[in-house]
Motif scaffolding. Structure first.
Motif, short mmCIF file in Angstrom:
data_model
loop_
_atom_site.label_atom_id
_atom_site.label_comp_id
_atom_site.label_asym_id
_atom_site.label_seq_id
_atom_site.Cartn_x
_atom_site.Cartn_y
_atom_site.Cartn_z
N ALA A 16 26.89 28.54 -1.92
CA ALA A 16 27.97 28.83 -2.87
C ALA A 16 28.47 27.54 -3.51
O ALA A 16 28.77 27.48 -4.70
CB ALA A 16 29.12 29.54 -2.15
N ARG A 17 28.52 26.50 -2.71
CA ARG A 17 28.97 25.20 -3.22
C ARG A 17 28.07 24.72 -4.35
O ARG A 17 28.53 24.14 -5.33
CB ARG A 17 28.93 24.20 -2.06
CG ARG A 17 29.07 22.77 -2.49
CD ARG A 17 28.61 21.81 -1.42
NE ARG A 17 28.69 20.47 -1.94
CZ ARG A 17 29.22 19.45 -1.30
NH1 ARG A 17 29.71 19.61 -0.10
NH2 ARG A 17 29.26 18.26 -1.86
N TYR A 18 26.78 24.96 -4.19
CA TYR A 18 25.85 24.51 -5.23
C TYR A 18 25.63 25.56 -6.32
O TYR A 18 24.77 25.40 -7.17
CB TYR A 18 24.51 24.10 -4.60
CG TYR A 18 24.64 22.78 -3.87
CD1 TYR A 18 24.74 21.60 -4.58
CD2 TYR A 18 24.71 22.72 -2.48
CE1 TYR A 18 24.89 20.38 -3.93
CE2 TYR A 18 24.86 21.52 -1.82
CZ TYR A 18 24.95 20.35 -2.55
OH TYR A 18 25.11 19.15 -1.92
N GLY A 19 26.41 26.63 -6.25
CA GLY A 19 26.35 27.64 -7.32
C GLY A 19 25.02 28.36 -7.37
O GLY A 19 24.51 28.65 -8.46
N LYS A 21 23.23 31.15 -7.72
CA LYS A 21 23.60 32.49 -8.17
C LYS A 21 22.51 33.06 -9.05
O LYS A 21 21.65 32.34 -9.53
CB LYS A 21 24.87 32.41 -9.04
CG LYS A 21 26.08 31.89 -8.34
CD LYS A 21 27.19 31.74 -9.34
CE LYS A 21 28.37 31.02 -8.73
NZ LYS A 21 29.40 30.71 -9.72
N TYR B 102 31.05 19.75 -6.83
CA TYR B 102 32.50 19.55 -6.64
C TYR B 102 33.31 20.39 -7.63
O TYR B 102 34.38 20.88 -7.29
CB TYR B 102 32.86 18.06 -6.77
CG TYR B 102 32.35 17.28 -5.58
CD1 TYR B 102 32.93 17.42 -4.33
CD2 TYR B 102 31.26 16.44 -5.70
CE1 TYR B 102 32.45 16.74 -3.23
CE2 TYR B 102 30.76 15.75 -4.61
CZ TYR B 102 31.36 15.90 -3.37
OH TYR B 102 30.86 15.24 -2.29
N GLN B 104 32.19 23.25 -8.79
CA GLN B 104 32.00 24.60 -8.26
C GLN B 104 32.98 24.85 -7.12
O GLN B 104 33.62 25.90 -7.04
CB GLN B 104 30.56 24.76 -7.77
CG GLN B 104 30.23 26.12 -7.18
CD GLN B 104 30.15 27.22 -8.22
OE1 GLN B 104 29.35 27.15 -9.14
NE2 GLN B 104 31.00 28.23 -8.07
N MET B 105 33.13 23.86 -6.24
CA MET B 105 34.05 24.05 -5.11
C MET B 105 35.50 24.13 -5.59
O MET B 105 36.30 24.90 -5.05
CB MET B 105 33.87 22.92 -4.10
CG MET B 105 32.62 23.12 -3.24
SD MET B 105 32.56 22.03 -1.83
CE MET B 105 32.14 20.49 -2.61
N ASN B 108 35.96 27.59 -6.77
CA ASN B 108 36.04 28.52 -5.64
C ASN B 108 37.41 28.45 -4.96
O ASN B 108 38.01 29.48 -4.63
CB ASN B 108 34.95 28.20 -4.60
CG ASN B 108 33.54 28.44 -5.13
OD1 ASN B 108 33.37 29.00 -6.20
ND2 ASN B 108 32.54 28.00 -4.40
#
Lengths: 436, 225
Positions: A16-19, A21, B102, B104-105, B108
């Protein structure tokens, strides 16, 4: 592997951190979803892999030879191996590509071959994808994360490192580059596979470009940049054939590059994969691939097709009609897991309706025996459960044809469901190739 | 801007601006939120006027929460961070997956803060991620022109916010000097007249007296932005 599996939630957090998707359009709305990862890898031992590797490379060499032939002398048709109507009537066959010889004669540079393993261990090819096969980026990035989560797992198991995909892709692009930079041409960030486009651009050291970033002048392609426009020598295009060039294909395309085909035809830019490859990965032409191997390579095919029937042949049509309930019926006009129907699961009225469609338009359909393919364990909070899974292997053709020692293993998230596509809610696993 | 095709350099610049704006706005909102505990209302109407943004809200509390987390309010912090993400996502091969992660985080965490029980704590994590992004870019964006183009974005936005909101105005001269250095390393074309005016004001910007001139110079500094 248990130590690694214990980190499943953490690995998914990292993804999820690296997207990591993929996008789905549903009811006209674009949504991005995380691609669920299961840490229990598919493991293929060295002996099994050696056979697969040879068979996959053989198959792709034959498919490349077929493409060169049908856009050139068409000897396979003249020799009666593939019926003319059948080859030329494929929706993937593009008349504007006739007579164009791509750089170094390579049509399919990046091929995604979908396989399943039967319970007796034998492998069957289900589909060849020679246009814009997606999926290499997922096992590529997940391997990196898994190694960080559980170094001991990778120290204690003799697994072939798969992190060279970017370098392999670069070598493939450099091999056919006509002078200039390498570009990955994406339809844009709302494409289902945008993560992959951008990640592979980074890994292969290529520029990620959209239509507006590129233009053609004097039959040469240029990339617009602040430092001055740069000549483009190779384009790994992730845009479908029909949208690539509005002056040659669909005029309403706004994601294409006008006159790209003229630059390609003049030999000034390499397109990976070549436009028109759909003529060889049509669900119907699949039937003939083992024959292509024998015809072009004078070798026995090392990989089997799933037993397939073409209703356009009278004998096959009769068999399909007699065994309709036992077969899986595939619409050759669909992709992504759509248009695949297990006839026996349909209510009788729908089944008869489909039977009529097959009878009245036989060219559009193929029928296959249902392969009871292996289930792989998937880790859930309540314990490990078996799920149907396939394997997409990636075969890269540069100076030679090489199989990436990994692959995308996709699994169905529902018990008993054999449709594993991400667009149908499936998840993915890493694929480990053992060194010994 | 949406209808235009933005070059990567332009996107780098706007990425820098949106990241900086998110950081500054969170800082201001955290202060406003803290003051609200002591029933000190936040003058949100003046705030909106200064930023020249629409203000569809009636109360201070309503504004603070909406300005932070309402994804349907195009001027909200969560929307601004979304614009940063929109630019970053198409620049992966330029800024690296590590830097992009970063952003992306931050996205989130911002989304989780919107429905969380302690949003202010989570906002601190958003800021942490954005500073980590900046550090990562310093390390991973190897092309000097690209790196400095993002930094020009940070500077322009920071200066803009200082002038408009009287935000940390004592640091304005330092930021102007920093922009001057950064300008030397970006390929973006600038307006010579505005640049000369800005450099003339840099030692003593006095935003109270020179607000309009400073804003005009900084907003119109780059011809292609």
């Amino acid at each position: 592997m248990q130590d690694l599996v214990a980190h499943t939630a953490r690995i998914n957090d990292q993804l999820a951190r690296y997207g990591v998707k993929f996008g789905i359009y549903k009811d006209g709305t674009f949504n991005e979803r995380l691609f669920p990862f299961d840490a229990i890898a598919r493991v293929i031992d060295a002996k099994d892999w050696a056979l697969l590797e040879q068979g996959l490379a053989q198959r792709v060499r034959a498919l490349n030879a077929f493409l060169a032939d049908i856009y050139g002398p068409r000897e396979i048709i003249q020799d009666g191996i593939v019926p003319e109507d059948f080859a030329i009537s494929s929706p993937g066959y593009l008349a504007p590509c006739v007579g164009i010889m791509p750089p170094k004669g390579i049509y399919s540079h990046i091929s995604g071959i979908d396989l399943v393993q039967a319970r007796d261990g034998s492998w069957y090819v289900l589909e060849d994808n020679l246009r814009i096969p997606s999926g290499a980026s997922y096992p590529l990035i997940s391997r990196d994360i898994c190694r960080r989560c559980s170094p001991e797992t990778f120290r204690n198991n003799d697994i072939v490192d798969n992190r060279n995909y970017g370098a392999m892709l670069r070598e493939v692009m450099d091999n056919v580059n006509r002078g200039g930079i390498n570009v990955i041409f994406t339809p844009g960030r709302y494409n289902a596979a945008y993560f992959e486009h951008s990640y592979l651009a980074e890994q292969a050291g290529a520029i990620l470009a959209e239509a507006g970033d590129l233009y053609v002048e004097d039959e040469r392609v240029y990339y617009k940049s602040f430092e001055g426009d740069q000549r483009v020598g190779a384009i790994y295009r992730r845009v479908s054939d029909e949208y690539m060039d509005p002056t040659c294909f669909l005029p309403e395309s706004v994601i294409g590059i006008p006159n790209l085909m003229s630059a390609y035809r003049a030999g000034n830019v390499a397109l990976l994969n070549a436009p028109g490859n759909g003529a060889a990965d049509d669900k119907g032409i699949y039937y003939f691939v083992p024959r292509m191997v024998e015809y072009y390579l004078d070798e026995k095919p090392l990989l089997h097709n799933a037993p397939t029937y073409l209703p356009m042949f009278d004998d096959d049509l009769a068999y399909v009609m007699d065994h309709f309930e036992d077969l899986v019926i595939k619409d050759t006009a669909e992709a992504g897991g759509y248009g695949v129907v297990f006839a026996g699961t349909l209510p009788s009225e729908a089944r008869e309706d489909l039977r009529d469609k097959v009878r009245t338009n036989p060219r559009r359909w193929i029928a296959q025996e249902i392969i009871d393919f292996c289930e792989l364990p998937v880790h859930l909070a309540e314990g490990d459960v078996p799920r149907k899974a396939d394997l997409r292997a990636f075969v890269l053709t540069g100076r030679e044809t090489r199989v990436w020692p990994s692959g995308l293993t996709r699994y169905s998230r529902e018990e008993g469901n054999a449709i594993v596509n991400s667009s149908q809610g499936g998840g993915f696993k890493d694929t480990w190739i053992l060194k010994s | 801007m949406d209808s235009e095709i933005l070059s990567k350099t332009n996107r780098l610049f706007w990425l820098g601006r949106y990241v900086e704006r998110t950081i500054v706005e969170i800082d201001i909102m955290m202060d406003a939120y803290d003051r609200a505990i002591d029933r000190e209302p936040f003058d949100f109407r003046t705030f909106c006027e200064q930023l020249e943004i629409e203000c569809p809200y009636e109360t201070s509390d309503e504004f603070i929460l909406s300005f932070l987390f309402d994804e349907d309010y195009p001027c909200s912090v969560i929307s601004t961070l979304g614009y940063a993400y929109d630019n970053a996502i198409v620049l992966r091969e330029v800024i690296s997956s590590a830097s992009l992660s970063y952003i992306q985080m931050a996205v989130n965490i911002m989304q989780s803060a919107a429905s969380g029980v302690a949003p202010m704590l989570e906002l601190q994590s958003v800021v942490d991620m954005l500073y980590a992004f900046r550090g990562c870019c310093d390390d991973r964006v190897l092309d000097t022109a690209n790196r400095y183009t993002i930094k020009c974005g940070y500077s322009v936005e920071y200066i803009d916010m200082c002038i408009r909101l009287n935000y940390h105005v004592h640091t304005l001269d330092v930021e102007l000097a920093r922009l001057q250095t950064r300008l030397q390393n970006t390929p973006m074309r600038r307006d010579g007249k505005r640049l000369m005016a800005l450099l003339g004001l840099a030692p003593n910007p006095d935003p109270a007296s020179n607000r309009e001139l400073l804003l005009d110079c900084v907003e119109g500094l780059f011809l292609d932005a």
